[in-house]
Design a protein around this motif. Structure first.
Motif, short mmCIF file in Angstrom:
data_model
loop_
_atom_site.label_atom_id
_atom_site.label_comp_id
_atom_site.label_asym_id
_atom_site.label_seq_id
_atom_site.Cartn_x
_atom_site.Cartn_y
_atom_site.Cartn_z
N LEU A 1 0.73 -1.27 -0.11
CA LEU A 1 0.10 -0.05 -0.16
C LEU A 1 0.75 1.36 -0.03
N ASP A 2 0.28 2.30 -0.57
CA ASP A 2 1.17 3.58 -0.51
C ASP A 2 1.06 4.27 0.57
N PRO A 3 1.39 5.42 0.95
CA PRO A 3 1.46 6.11 2.48
C PRO A 3 0.11 6.57 2.57
N ALA A 4 -0.75 7.22 1.29
CA ALA A 4 -1.87 7.63 1.47
C ALA A 4 -3.09 6.71 1.97
N THR A 5 -3.15 5.69 1.11
CA THR A 5 -3.99 4.53 1.37
C THR A 5 -3.84 3.88 2.96
N THR A 6 -2.54 3.89 3.24
CA THR A 6 -2.38 3.42 4.77
C THR A 6 -2.84 4.29 5.75
N ALA A 7 -2.70 5.57 5.60
CA ALA A 7 -3.33 6.63 6.27
C ALA A 7 -4.88 6.69 6.41
N LEU A 8 -5.50 6.73 5.18
CA LEU A 8 -6.87 6.21 5.14
C LEU A 8 -7.33 5.26 5.68
N LEU A 9 -6.56 3.97 5.72
CA LEU A 9 -7.25 2.97 6.44
C LEU A 9 -7.18 3.06 8.03
N VAL A 10 -6.06 3.72 8.57
CA VAL A 10 -5.98 3.97 9.91
C VAL A 10 -6.88 5.02 10.30
N ALA A 11 -7.24 5.85 9.54
CA ALA A 11 -8.28 6.76 9.78
C ALA A 11 -9.49 6.37 10.08
N TYR A 12 -10.10 5.37 8.86
CA TYR A 12 -11.17 4.68 8.89
C TYR A 12 -11.39 3.72 10.02
N ARG A 13 -10.35 2.98 10.73
CA ARG A 13 -10.39 2.21 11.89
C ARG A 13 -10.58 3.18 12.87
N THR A 14 -10.22 4.23 13.04
CA THR A 14 -10.62 5.17 14.14
C THR A 14 -11.96 5.74 14.05
N PHE A 15 -12.38 5.82 12.98
CA PHE A 15 -13.84 6.03 12.68
C PHE A 15 -15.02 4.99 13.12
N ARG A 16 -14.27 3.59 13.01
CA ARG A 16 -15.19 2.68 13.06
C ARG A 16 -15.21 2.52 14.61
N GLU A 17 -14.17 2.51 15.23
CA GLU A 17 -13.93 2.49 16.82
C GLU A 17 -14.79 3.77 17.54
N GLN A 18 -14.85 5.05 16.98
CA GLN A 18 -15.75 6.03 17.57
C GLN A 18 -17.14 5.79 17.41
N ARG A 19 -17.44 5.25 15.98
CA ARG A 19 -19.05 4.86 15.96
C ARG A 19 -19.39 3.69 16.99
N ALA A 20 -18.55 2.51 17.01
CA ALA A 20 -19.09 1.53 17.77
C ALA A 20 -18.80 1.87 19.34
N ALA A 21 -18.06 3.04 19.72
CA ALA A 21 -18.32 3.43 21.02
C ALA A 21 -19.50 4.34 21.34
N ARG A 22 -19.91 4.96 20.44
CA ARG A 22 -21.32 5.69 20.66
C ARG A 22 -22.44 4.87 20.62
N ARG A 23 -22.41 3.53 20.27
CA ARG A 23 -23.41 2.66 20.36
C ARG A 23 -23.09 1.61 21.79
N GLY A 24 -22.23 1.88 22.36
CA GLY A 24 -21.85 1.05 23.58
C GLY A 24 -21.21 -0.01 23.25
N LEU A 25 -20.56 -0.23 22.10
CA LEU A 25 -19.86 -1.50 21.82
C LEU A 25 -18.31 -1.42 21.54
N THR A 26 -17.54 -2.36 21.23
CA THR A 26 -16.25 -2.25 21.05
C THR A 26 -15.87 -2.82 19.62
N LEU A 27 -15.01 -2.38 18.94
CA LEU A 27 -14.79 -2.93 17.57
C LEU A 27 -13.69 -4.10 18.13
N LEU A 28 -14.10 -5.19 17.35
CA LEU A 28 -13.47 -6.44 17.79
C LEU A 28 -12.14 -6.16 17.05
N PRO A 29 -11.00 -6.93 17.78
CA PRO A 29 -9.66 -6.72 17.28
C PRO A 29 -9.63 -7.70 15.91
#
Length: 581
Positions: A313-341
């Motif tokens: 992966l290129d650096p831009a795609t790597t940063a995109l996936l890292v940010a997307y995982r943070t977005f999924r973790e925040q969305r799961a936390a707002r629903r009272g859940l935890t993103l599974l590892p």
């Protein structure tokens, strides 16, 4: 005592007390010949026990009535007996439909493949030829079956179609006739699908030979359709840009489309991606599993070719996936859940516990591009990734490895048109980098240099000349792609790239479902994008995408302009198109 001696003597000489010849009974010929009420003769020879029904199996053949019927019956009886003795006779009276059904039930295949084969069996094989005995199916019957599939996939006009239409309790003869005459339109089955059905029947016969049910196969003497030439139709860069911009309000769909473009992964492989497969420190995405679907049943299995590949992966795609995982973790936390590892990367569940269904993903993408008036599929993003890598002069082995092809031959056969254009551009780039040039002798005139290097550029120049000199006036339409393909002897992709270059030069106006129209040359082309996308949501921790701009060359380097330093519009098939990460 005398009676006992008489009985022993009679037994020694081959007779019994009743006067019957035991030698004649022991050497009685096998099989029987009986006369039917019509006067014909029926030959019947015992051939063993049927392995399926566990009943006695006989070989039978009927000889028409005639003066030589008895002699023909003896010849047929001898032939059938020889077949039984040499074990060349079919051991069962199983039908072709039952044979294919047993083959599908015992074959080693995924749920999606097995479901497709069952659909072929239910829709095509059973209604038309499933009732035939597998051991007596002639090659001409299979050829006629393939011809019927190539005529109409609904088998209209056949007894099977009429029986299926009348099976409904609410259907009448008038309704069936009205449906067949007004609403029905014959659509042939594709050559690729007919070949799959042929391979299914061939595999069933090979399995029957291994089981000892049959000893011959008619599939070797049939003539199925030839393999269709590959014709990938990737979306244009303009269409990809519109797709990404309009998908950005939905981060789940936007990131999935981006990963499909960058990695060239298949639909089932995208659904099976998990977060442990992504390694941001090494900038690698591991593609190991795939999701197969049969109706509502989902199964996680190996990839199509049972191989694991590591896509850089290129650096831009790597940063995109890292940010997307943070977005999924925040969305799961707002629903009272935890993103599974080990959760799925693109999951409909907030915690990533469930995978996407491949069919649901394909239908969602189809509805999305349909709203943009773009005719494409999710799989064609894979073709776009391959063509852009080839046009960027990436070697074929690397392209095949990223796409997961078995070998480079698959890549060469599928993307031959783009490989030829990339090879032509590579030859000119190599000639430009040679420091010394050989000039011809003064006695020999120099060879004229072609104005263009690629066939699509020559076609574009020819059409541009005809537009400017009035052959195609303003408001007129250009010939269809089929007419241009026949006239210039080029492929559909080459004609498409020539039309794209004319559209980029503001000479024609192109829209979906309509022929290209010549527009006024002095007016700039106003590109219209309907339904402009809304700004990205504030919860997404990365900015919206913007079209990349070409970087200027370093000032301290004095060299000829190449494809990477020229500023040209990014058009699919353009010789100056370069891959940008």
């Amino acid at each position: 005592m005398a009676a006992y001696i008489l009985i022993m003597s009679a037994s020694y000489h081959g007779t019994t007390a009743g006067g019957r010849d035991s030698t004649t009974r022991a050497h009685r010929p096998r099989g029987s010949i009986s006369t039917l009420p019509s006067g014909s003769l029926r030959v019947r020879v015992f051939a063993g026990i049927d392995p399926i029904t566990r009943r006695q199996h006989y070989l039978t053949q009927t000889i028409p009535h005639g003066p030589t019927a008895e002699r023909q019956a003896e010849v047929v009886r001898a032939r059938l007996v020889t077949m039984v003795e040499e074990r060349r006779q079919p051991r069962t009276n199983v039908t072709l439909g039952h044979l294919v059904e047993r083959h599908v039930a015992t074959m080693r295949a995924g749920v999606h493949t097995r479901g497709s084969y069952r659909g072929y069996l239910r829709k095509h094989i059973l209604p038309l030829i499933g009732h035939l005995r597998a051991g007596t199916v002639p090659p001409e019957a299979l050829d006629g079956f393939y011809a019927e599939l190539a005529r109409c996939r609904e088998h209209c006009g056949t007894p099977a179609a009429t029986k299926a239409a009348m099976s409904s309790a609410t259907s009448t003869v008038v309704e069936v006739v009205r449906r067949n005459t007004k609403r029905h339109e014959c659509r042939p089955l594709s050559a690729a699908t007919i070949r799959k059905i042929h391979f299914l029947i061939s595999g069933a016969y090979r399995q029957a030979r291994r089981w000892g049910w049959l000893y011959t196969s008619p599939t070797a003497l049939t003539n199925p359709p030839s393999r269709p030439a590959p014709d990938p139709q990737p979306p244009t860069p303009d269409e990809v840009t519109r797709i990404l911009l309009h998908a950005w309000p939905d981060p789940d769909l936007a990131v999935l489309i981006w990963i499909a473009i960058v990695t060239g992964a298949r639909r089932g492989e995208l659904c099976a991606l998990r977060w442990p497969h992504f390694q941001p420190d090494r900038r690698v995405l591991h593609i190991r599993r795939s999701i197969a679907q049969d109706g509502k049943y989902l199964e996680e299995k190996d990839t199509k070719l049972h191989q694991r590949r590591h896509v850089a992966l290129d650096p831009a795609t790597t940063a995109l996936l890292v940010a997307y995982r943070t977005f999924r973790e925040q969305r799961a936390a707002r629903r009272g859940l935890t993103l599974l590892p080990d959760g799925f990367m693109f999951s409909p569940a907030a915690d990533g516990s469930r995978c996407l269904a491949p069919s649901a993903l394909g239908q969602r993408y189809h509805r999305f591009v349909h709203r943009l008036s773009i005719t494409t599929t999710l799989h064609k993003l894979r073709h776009y990734s391959a063509t852009e890598l080839i046009l960027a002069q990436v070697d074929t082995r690397t392209v095949a490895g990223r796409l997961g092809h078995a070998d480079c031959g698959m890549t060469l056969n599928t993307y031959a048109a783009w490989l030829n254009e990339a090879d032509q551009r590579a030859s000119h780039l190599l000639a430009d980098r040679i420091p010394v040039r050989l000039t011809p002798h003064n006695n020999h005139p120099p060879a004229p240099e072609p104005q263009t290097h690629s066939l699509y550029q020559k076609i574009a120049d020819d059409l541009r000349t005809q537009i400017t000199n009035g052959t195609y006036p303003v408001g007129s339409t250009l010939p269809t792609n089929h007419e241009l393909t026949t006239h210039y002897g080029a492929s559909t992709g080459t004609i498409h790239r020539a039309i794209t270059e004319l559209a980029a030069a503001d000479l024609i106006d192109v829209s979906r479902g309509r022929r290209a129209t010549v527009r006024p040359h002095h007016q700039p082309l106003q590109r219209r994008i309907q339904n402009s996308p809304a700004p990205p949501p504030a919860l997404l921790p990365f900015p919206s995408p913007t079209p990349a701009t070409p970087e200027p060359p370093p000032r301290h380097i004095q060299r000829r302009h190449t494809a990477r330093t020229r500023s040209h519009p990014h058009v699919a098939g353009h010789p100056h198109t370069a891959l940008r990460h």
